[in-house]
Design an enzyme around this catalytic site. Structure first.
Site, PDB file in Angstrom:
ATOM      1  N   CYS A 142     -19.871   1.220  15.190  1.00  0.00           N
ATOM      2  CA  CYS A 142     -19.691   1.400  13.746  1.00  0.00           C
ATOM      3  C   CYS A 142     -18.696   2.543  13.514  1.00  0.00           C
ATOM      4  CB  CYS A 142     -21.047   1.730  13.132  1.00  0.00           C
ATOM      5  SG  CYS A 142     -21.025   2.217  11.405  1.00  0.00           S
ATOM      6  N   CYS A 177     -27.516  -1.439  11.183  1.00  0.00           N
ATOM      7  CA  CYS A 177     -26.628  -0.624  10.340  1.00  0.00           C
ATOM      8  C   CYS A 177     -25.708  -1.478   9.480  1.00  0.00           C
ATOM      9  CB  CYS A 177     -25.800   0.388  11.132  1.00  0.00           C
ATOM     10  SG  CYS A 177     -24.759   1.355   9.993  1.00  0.00           S
ATOM     11  N   SER A 234     -19.031   4.998  11.711  1.00  0.00           N
ATOM     12  CA  SER A 234     -19.712   6.299  11.650  1.00  0.00           C
ATOM     13  C   SER A 234     -19.729   6.972  13.031  1.00  0.00           C
ATOM     14  CB  SER A 234     -21.142   6.137  11.124  1.00  0.00           C
ATOM     15  OG  SER A 234     -21.127   5.497   9.877  1.00  0.00           O
ATOM     16  N   HIS A 258     -16.382   8.434  13.341  1.00  0.00           N
ATOM     17  CA  HIS A 258     -16.235   9.638  12.509  1.00  0.00           C
ATOM     18  C   HIS A 258     -16.651  10.896  13.288  1.00  0.00           C
ATOM     19  CE1 HIS A 258     -15.073   7.598   8.927  1.00  0.00           C
ATOM     20  NE2 HIS A 258     -16.264   7.252   8.483  1.00  0.00           N
TER      21      HIS A 258
HETATM   22  P1  PAD Z   1     -14.094   0.013   9.499  1.00  0.00           P
HETATM   23  O1  PAD Z   1     -13.230   1.053  10.039  1.00  0.00           O
HETATM   24  O2  PAD Z   1     -14.391  -1.197  10.314  1.00  0.00           O
HETATM   25  O3  PAD Z   1     -13.517  -0.495   8.083  1.00  0.00           O
HETATM   26  C1  PAD Z   1     -12.822   0.324   7.181  1.00  0.00           C
HETATM   27  C2  PAD Z   1     -11.720  -0.513   6.527  1.00  0.00           C
HETATM   28  O4  PAD Z   1     -11.070   0.312   5.544  1.00  0.00           O
HETATM   29  C3  PAD Z   1     -10.639  -0.994   7.484  1.00  0.00           C
HETATM   30  O5  PAD Z   1     -10.477  -2.392   7.351  1.00  0.00           O
HETATM   31  C4  PAD Z   1      -9.382  -0.222   7.050  1.00  0.00           C
HETATM   32  O6  PAD Z   1      -8.194  -0.975   7.213  1.00  0.00           O
HETATM   33  C5  PAD Z   1      -9.696   0.021   5.575  1.00  0.00           C
HETATM   34  N1  PAD Z   1      -8.945   1.147   4.990  1.00  0.00           N
HETATM   35  C6  PAD Z   1      -8.621   2.337   5.579  1.00  0.00           C
HETATM   36  N2  PAD Z   1      -7.926   3.105   4.713  1.00  0.00           N
HETATM   37  C7  PAD Z   1      -7.829   2.401   3.566  1.00  0.00           C
HETATM   38  C8  PAD Z   1      -7.225   2.658   2.301  1.00  0.00           C
HETATM   39  N3  PAD Z   1      -6.613   3.807   2.048  1.00  0.00           N
HETATM   40  N4  PAD Z   1      -7.306   1.703   1.328  1.00  0.00           N
HETATM   41  C9  PAD Z   1      -7.924   0.508   1.573  1.00  0.00           C
HETATM   42  N5  PAD Z   1      -8.521   0.221   2.762  1.00  0.00           N
HETATM   43  C10 PAD Z   1      -8.460   1.143   3.731  1.00  0.00           C
HETATM   44  O7  PAD Z   1     -15.452   0.752   9.094  1.00  0.00           O
HETATM   45  P2  PAD Z   1     -16.968   0.206   8.852  1.00  0.00           P
HETATM   46  O8  PAD Z   1     -16.936  -1.036   8.060  1.00  0.00           O
HETATM   47  O9  PAD Z   1     -17.723   0.259  10.142  1.00  0.00           O
HETATM   48  O10 PAD Z   1     -17.516   1.419   7.960  1.00  0.00           O
HETATM   49  C11 PAD Z   1     -16.961   1.678   6.685  1.00  0.00           C
HETATM   50  C12 PAD Z   1     -17.435   3.015   6.161  1.00  0.00           C
HETATM   51  O11 PAD Z   1     -18.845   2.951   5.894  1.00  0.00           O
HETATM   52  C13 PAD Z   1     -17.263   4.178   7.163  1.00  0.00           C
HETATM   53  O12 PAD Z   1     -16.913   5.362   6.460  1.00  0.00           O
HETATM   54  C14 PAD Z   1     -18.642   4.319   7.763  1.00  0.00           C
HETATM   55  O13 PAD Z   1     -18.849   5.584   8.298  1.00  0.00           O
HETATM   56  C15 PAD Z   1     -19.481   4.045   6.527  1.00  0.00           C
HETATM   57  C16 PAD Z   1     -20.921   3.697   6.789  1.00  0.00           C
HETATM   58  N6  PAD Z   1     -21.862   4.134   5.912  1.00  0.00           N
HETATM   59  C17 PAD Z   1     -23.167   3.861   6.089  1.00  0.00           C
HETATM   60  C18 PAD Z   1     -24.149   4.324   5.077  1.00  0.00           C
HETATM   61  O14 PAD Z   1     -25.356   4.270   5.313  1.00  0.00           O
HETATM   62  N7  PAD Z   1     -23.681   4.753   3.914  1.00  0.00           N
HETATM   63  C19 PAD Z   1     -23.585   3.116   7.181  1.00  0.00           C
HETATM   64  C20 PAD Z   1     -22.615   2.617   8.038  1.00  0.00           C
HETATM   65  C21 PAD Z   1     -21.283   2.921   7.869  1.00  0.00           C
HETATM   66 ZN    ZN Z   2     -23.268   2.576  11.093  1.00  0.00          ZN
END
Ligand code: PAD
Ligand code: ZN
Ligand code: ZN
Length: 376
Positions: free
Chosen positions: A47, A175, A49, A52
């Site tokens: 993921c 997740c 995260s 990060h």
């Molecule tokens: P990912 O990296 O697979 O997807 C992120 C997407 O955003 C990619 O397709 C990028 O191309 C796109 N992107 C990047 N910059 C930009 C921009 N400026 N404008 C438009 N698009 C853009 O990540 P993911 O889907 O695994 O996770 C997404 C976020 O959610 C990440 O910050 C992660 O840490 C967070 C998350 N939060 C929780 C929670 O409980 N809130 C749980 C899991 C993940």
């Molecule tokens: Zn996650």
């Protein structure tokens, strides 16, 4: 030969320092103490995260064993554990549910006090960890740590699931899928016929799209700077796709124009950048729009924005793990997956052996994967 009560030596991917590749090391995993559970991990997703932490955006102590989206089998339990037993198929819960704290007893809450997300300390409740590598303590990650053959979690951070569930698929319920889907159906409470905008089309963002579709949204505008994500977004329910780099004006103005000047009913930031969080808020209807922060903000970030946006009635909120109470909801989501109420297949683009974890992270960093699942 039973391993119960003994230290287990096994392979784990240790992150020794930020911005360095993972090293596959032999680690010692201590037996579970009272109210803890030792789990043999069968499959784990990668993921953003986790990335990060590697990139330093999310502050955490090193060396650390990352990973939080997994499925496994209980190897042994510590004294007093009654919720699971050895042999049970389980999902570790990065958002625990102790059942007794304020957030757990309030029907509106899901961020249990046992969470390690606010300021990651990487320790079990007794102030130590169960991992040793090369004589050094390795930190745990958000109550889970799944980039290892065995891990130890508190009993509030694990739940039994149906034994027939395929671990290489349902790990995503730990997740990415639940977080995105829940952000739409629980946190925003998307209404039938509404217009939604989803910023970021990774595994979590695409799951938001699925949630908006399941809730009956009639327009789902998918926003990403990587146009390679658009085909998959349309496959799971997006009605339009927009690349902000195709415009000179700000993306919020583009979305306002696309909606006859009024903005979307619901927007979701699923990237983790303050700038896109602001843009998602500004894309909403100024009176009744709801914008949800799903992307994890960098630890050191601050946002300045016009309070006029909230004054006029917009709602700005966030959610961890899609607002689900984890222990109550994860077994139900697994059951719904088995009943084919939703599919996880579109989210899983790569499956690799655990040893190839660095390759899996490279696929994420270069935008080539949605979810890579590592198998043990
Ligand atoms: P990912 O990296 O697979 O997807 C992120 C997407 O955003 C990619 O397709 C990028 O191309 C796109 N992107 C990047 N910059 C930009 C921009 N400026 N404008 C438009 N698009 C853009 O990540 P993911 O889907 O695994 O996770 C997404 C976020 O959610 C990440 O910050 C992660 O840490 C967070 C998350 N939060 C929780 C929670 O409980 N809130 C749980 C899991 C993940
Ligand atoms: Zn996650
Ligand atoms: Zn609690």
């Amino acid at each position: 030969m039973s391993t119960t009560g003994k230290v287990i030596k096994c392979k784990a991917a240790v992150a020794w320092a930020p911005n360095k590749p993972f090293s596959i090391e032999e680690v010692e995993v201590a037996p579970p103490k009272a109210h803890e559970v030792r789990i043999k991990i069968l499959a784990t997703g990668i993921c953003r995260s986790d990335e990060h932490v590697v990139s330093g955006a999310l502050a955490a102590p090193f060396p650390i064993i990352l990973g939080h989206e997994a499925a496994g089998v209980v190897e042994s339990v510590g004294e007093g554990v009654t919720c699971v037993k050895p042999g049970d198929k389980v999902i570790p819960l990065f958002a625990p549910q102790c059942g007794v704290c304020d957030a757990c007893v309030n029907p509106r809450g899901n961020l249990c006090v046992k969470t390690d997300l606010n300021k990651i300390h990487g320790l079990m409740e007794d102030g130590t960890t169960r991992f040793t590598c090369k004589g050094k303590q390795a930190y745990q990650f958000i109550n889970t740590s799944t980039f290892t053959e065995y891990t130890v979690v508190h009993e509030s951070s694990v739940v039994k699931i149906d034994a027939v569930a395929p671990p290489e698929k349902v790990c995503l319920i730990g997740c990415g899928f639940s977080t995105g889907y829940g952000a739409a159906v629980n946190t925003a409470k998307v209404e039938r016929g509404s217009t939604c905008a989803v910023f970021g089309l990774g595994g979590v963002g695409l799951s938001v799209v699925m949630g908006c579709k399941a809730a009956g949204a009639s327009r789902i505008i998918a926003v990403d700077v990587n146009k390679d994500k658009f085909a998959k977004a349309k496959e799971v329910g997006a009605t339009e796709c927009v690349n902000p780099q195709d415009f000179t004006k700000p993306i919020e103005d583009v979305l306002k124009e696309m909606t006859g000047g009024i903005g979307v009913d619901y927007s979701f930031e699923v990237i983790g950048r303050p700038e896109t969080m602001k843009a998602a808020l500004a894309s909403c209807h100024i009176n009744y729009g709801v914008s949800v922060i799903v992307g994890v903000p960098p630890s050191a970030s601050q946002i300045s924005f016009s309070p006029m946006l909230l004054f006029t009635g917009c709602t700005w909120k966030g959610c961890v793990f899609g607002g689900w109470k984890s222990k109550d909801s994860v077994p139900k989501l697994v059951a719904e997956y088995l009943e084919k109420k939703f599919s996880l297949d579109p989210l899983i683009t790569h499956t690799l052996p655990f040893d190839k974890i660095n390759e899996g992270f490279e696929l994420l960093r270069t935008g080539k994967s949605i979810r890579t699942v590592l198998l043990f």
